[in-house]
Design an enzyme around this catalytic site. Structure first.
Site, PDB file in Angstrom:
ATOM      1  N   ASP A 273     -10.143  -7.306  11.412  1.00 13.31           N
ATOM      2  CA  ASP A 273      -9.960  -8.677  11.863  1.00 13.31           C
ATOM      3  C   ASP A 273     -11.140  -9.161  12.703  1.00 13.31           C
ATOM      4  OD1 ASP A 273      -9.319  -6.889  13.875  1.00 13.31           O
ATOM      5  OD2 ASP A 273      -7.222  -7.481  14.011  1.00 13.31           O
TER       6      ASP A 273
ATOM      7  N   ASP B 150       0.811  -1.208   0.000  1.00 16.42           N
ATOM      8  CA  ASP B 150       0.000   0.000   0.000  1.00 16.42           C
ATOM      9  C   ASP B 150       0.849   1.266   0.000  1.00 16.42           C
ATOM     10  OD1 ASP B 150      -2.658  -0.323  -0.387  1.00 16.42           O
ATOM     11  OD2 ASP B 150      -3.269  -0.084   1.696  1.00 16.42           O
TER      12      ASP B 150
END
Length: 329
Positions: free
Chosen positions: A219, A75
């Site tokens: 998550d 990224d």
């Protein structure tokens, strides 16, 4: 003063109950033999981490014994990371637009890969050679969508390892969660994903629309959506990677603030108390994940009572023989 003390004691009582719930029924698992001849993609999402740390992580990921393909999800769009990935023979992938942080990065990787299973290791977590071998066997059960392992760290002199005597130890602030709570929740199918050291079944992620991008903690949000959809999650209490723990107070605070904000947001978005798909034990387990962030407020109230009582001459409760006996008992 009485109300402040009562609220603090009530919060302490609720937090105590949630701790008992999360440590009541420990479940130990032994890893079954790995499934043979399955396709696995290992994702390593990176952003601004130092190249030396990324290099160590990528070498370890490439060295995992079970046949797999390692993907570097960059990224940061960094040339040095691309060159490093190519030199190690790894797949390199960078997004044209960096939206939705790690969740968006993982979804971009999912859209460009095809393996049946996807493992994720953070950029500062060095995987062990046997990492996939001990996790893939649990997917023999077709209802298992995710296998999670505890986070552990190799720099035991870091801030979060410091014990009350000012010396480093092996027990840190998250050890109870990773080594006790997760194994106890495993028995009621309420294991939370922690973002690294995890393997997903791709079809399960596809069934819930990919990694959720609405919160900072993709998550926990992922595991919550998987449980709501009827999938199972497994916790193997064996670290398969070692990362870098928070070095100082500032780093520690940033991480915990993100966890608190993201976890509470996920519980609110998914309406954990009223949604369909969760049983009562799962709801209570996820609710406890949010309640723990009230601990700071509870301690603040308790710490505020003595100075207020001394300065203003106020008593949170009437002192009697009965109260003294209760306290002493």
């Amino acid at each position: 003063m009485s109300w402040a003390y009562l609220v603090a004691e009530f919060l302490g009582f609720v937090l105590g109950l949630s701790t008992l719930l999360d440590s009541w029924d420990y479940r130990h698992r032994e890893p079954p033999p790995a499934l043979p001849d399955r396709t696995v993609d290992v994702f390593v999402p990176v952003y601004r981490e130092p190249l030396a740390i990324i290099r160590r992580t990528l070498r370890a990921a490439a060295g995992i014994r079970y046949p797999h393909q390692t993907w570097v999800l960059d990224d940061g769009n960094r040339d040095d990371v691309r060159i490093l990935a190519q030199s190690l023979g790894l797949r390199y992938l960078a997004r044209p637009e960096n939206r939705n942080a790690k969740a968006g990065n993982l979804n971009f990787g999912l859209a460009h890969s095809e393996a049946e299973f996807v493992a994720v290791f953070d950029a500062d977590h060095v995987a062990m050679p046997h990492a996939l071998e001990v996790m893939l066997g649990f997917f023999e059960d077709a209802s298992v969508a995710m296998v999670q392992t505890p986070q552990d760290y190799f720099n035991t002199d870091a801030f979060q390892y410091i014990n009350p005597r000012g010396k480093p130890g092996l027990w840190h602030d998250q050890s109870f969660f990773y080594n006790v709570v997760q194994s106890c929740r495993d028995g009621r199918n309420a294991v939370s994903c922690v973002g690294t050291g995890v393997v997903y079944r791709r079809s399960a992620l596809r069934a819930i629309g990919g990694i959720p991008e609405e919160t900072l903690t993709e998550d926990l949000h992922t595991s919550l959506k998987l449980h709501k959809a009827g999938w199972r999650a497994v916790h193997l209490n064996e670290p398969v990677a070692y990362g870098i723990a928070a070095a100082d107070v500032a780093d520690y605070y940033r991480t915990r603030y993100r966890w608190a904000h993201g976890n509470l947001a996920a519980l609110r978005i998914e309406r954990v108390l009223t949604c369909r798909g969760l049983d009562m034990r799962q709801r209570l387990s996820y609710l406890a994940t949010g309640l723990i962030y009230l601990e700071g407020w509870q301690q603040l109230l308790l710490f505020a009572v003595p100075p207020c009582a001394l300065v203003f001459g106020l008593r949170p409760f009437d002192i009697s023989i009965f109260n003294v006996l209760v306290v002493l008992s």
